[in-house]
Scaffold this active site. Structure first.
Site, PDB file in Angstrom:
ATOM      1  N   THR A 154       0.805  -1.208   0.000  1.00  0.00           N
ATOM      2  CA  THR A 154       0.000   0.000   0.000  1.00  0.00           C
ATOM      3  C   THR A 154       0.841   1.263   0.000  1.00  0.00           C
ATOM      4  O   THR A 154       1.961   1.272   0.532  1.00  0.00           O
ATOM      5  CB  THR A 154      -0.915   0.027   1.240  1.00  0.00           C
ATOM      6  OG1 THR A 154      -1.570   1.296   1.337  1.00  0.00           O
ATOM      7  CG2 THR A 154      -0.117  -0.178   2.520  1.00  0.00           C
TER       8      THR A 154
ATOM      9  N   TYR B 131      -2.095   0.426   9.953  1.00  0.00           N
ATOM     10  CA  TYR B 131      -2.274  -0.271   8.675  1.00  0.00           C
ATOM     11  C   TYR B 131      -1.015  -0.150   7.826  1.00  0.00           C
ATOM     12  O   TYR B 131      -0.469  -1.149   7.345  1.00  0.00           O
ATOM     13  CB  TYR B 131      -3.476   0.301   7.930  1.00  0.00           C
ATOM     14  CG  TYR B 131      -3.569  -0.162   6.496  1.00  0.00           C
ATOM     15  CD1 TYR B 131      -3.717  -1.514   6.190  1.00  0.00           C
ATOM     16  CD2 TYR B 131      -3.488   0.747   5.439  1.00  0.00           C
ATOM     17  CE1 TYR B 131      -3.792  -1.941   4.873  1.00  0.00           C
ATOM     18  CE2 TYR B 131      -3.569   0.322   4.127  1.00  0.00           C
ATOM     19  CZ  TYR B 131      -3.711  -1.013   3.850  1.00  0.00           C
ATOM     20  OH  TYR B 131      -3.775  -1.440   2.544  1.00  0.00           O
TER      21      TYR B 131
END
Length: 348
Positions: free
Chosen positions: A117, A141
């Site tokens: 990501t 995250y």
């Protein structure tokens, strides 16, 4: 030889499965079906319901099906949720990835392609960010994914397999052939939420933050069609199979649209208006996140073909309408089953 797709019943994973099958690959899917759906898995693929964090299961699957390469999509992806549940994210994203890597090493898997990501970069500014930018994730995250990247790097150096990390920016849209799409219930993806509002599945859509230093005050993101993304994964596998070294690449178009611009596109293409609520910014959101995709072009030979916001929106709307029809069919089916049971009970 066979390819294993973890999380292959989810949004991006289910698209990957279709793309692999279209390319003539044999595919096994490992998914615990927490957020994915059995029906989303292409019927030609072998679905095994189980947890990627179960080392015995993962090793058995790799051995039984002679897995040559692994596409690892399984994990948790909601940024605000990671702030409130960091340990859950470090378990599901980082610890389970370690388990998968160890099982792959024990069974001699040659290649691993990892779903990472842009959140590994943290605050990036308004300019496109390259893979050489500082890695300063600002949420659990992002950190959970960066730690997984580091494990891949170190394990590959020690054990001789090769990998590709693909850092996603904002994945959107749905399969143009209508075979799969974003189906997660309660999904927080902006386009998914906007499409649901346009089709009357939600009363409104919330816009978090309107005073960012951007052209209209809302966040800007590099929205990328999911089909272009899975094409990059196919190219990454081909490159590794041909002897390419391990690599980390951005997946994005190199230009962005604001939250309000995407909402305007949904309204225009759907022909429907819906309520937009302006809210305070969320923790972890950044003003602008745009990819520099140069490395993907040069190293993978990647050439996106769906780089158009209206195309992305149109495919997402088509899928959302298909989901509505599917939900209606399931509701009617359950109603008929209840009526049948009630009729049998009454007769007895």
């Amino acid at each position: 030889m066979t390819v294993l797709v973890t999380g292959g019943a989810g949004y991006i994973g289910s698209h990957m499965v279709w793309a692999l099958l279209d390319a003539g690959e044999r595919v096994v899917v490992l998914d615990r079906l927490t957020t994915g759906f059995e029906w989303a898995v292409a019927p030609q693929a072998k679905l095994i319901v189980g947890d990627v964090g179960d080392p015995n299961l993962v090793e058995a699957v790799i051995e039984q099906y002679e897995i040559e390469a692994v596409f690892h999509f399984a994990g948790s992806v909601v940024v605000p949720e990671s702030v409130s549940d960091p340990l859950g994210y470090y378990h599901n994203n980082t610890s389970n990835t370690r388990t998968l890597i160890e099982a792959a090493v024990r069974q001699g898997v040659r290649h691993l392609i990892f779903s990472s990501t842009a959140a590994v970069y943290g605050a990036t500014g308004s300019e496109p960010v390259s893979e050489d930018a500082p890695l300063r994730p600002e949420t659990p995250y992002g950190m959970s994914k960066l730690m997984s990247e580091m494990m891949l790097r170190d394990a590959a150096a020690a054990h001789g397999f090769t990998y590709t990390c693909l850092r996603y920016f904002n994945v959107s849209g749905a399969d143009p052939l209508g075979r799969t799409g974003q189906s997660t219930q309660g999904a927080t993806h902006l386009l998914k939420v906007a499409c649901e509002a346009a089709l009357g599945k939600r009363a409104s859509i919330s816009v978090f933050g309107t005073d960012y230093p951007t052209r209209d005050g809302t966040c800007i993101r590099d929205f990328m069609h999911v089909t272009d993304l899975v094409d990059a994964h196919l190219l990454a596998l081909a490159r590794l199979r041909s002897g390419g070294v391990s690599l980390t690449v951005n997946c994005g178009y190199g230009r962005g649209f604001s939250v309000l611009e995407l909402i305007d596109s949904v309204r225009r293409i759907s022909g429907m208006d819906f309520k937009v609520e302006l809210c305070e910014p969320r923790s972890g959101d950044m003003p602008s996140v745009i990819a520099d995709p140069t490395r993907a072009h040069e190293e993978l030979g990647w050439k996106p073909v769906h780089d158009n916001l209206d195309k992305i929106v149109a495919d997402a709307l088509s899928w959302e309408a298909a989901l509505a029809r599917r939900d209606l069919r399931e509701t009617l089916k359950r109603s008929r089953e209840r009526d049948s049971i009630a009729g049998r009970l009454s007769a007895s």
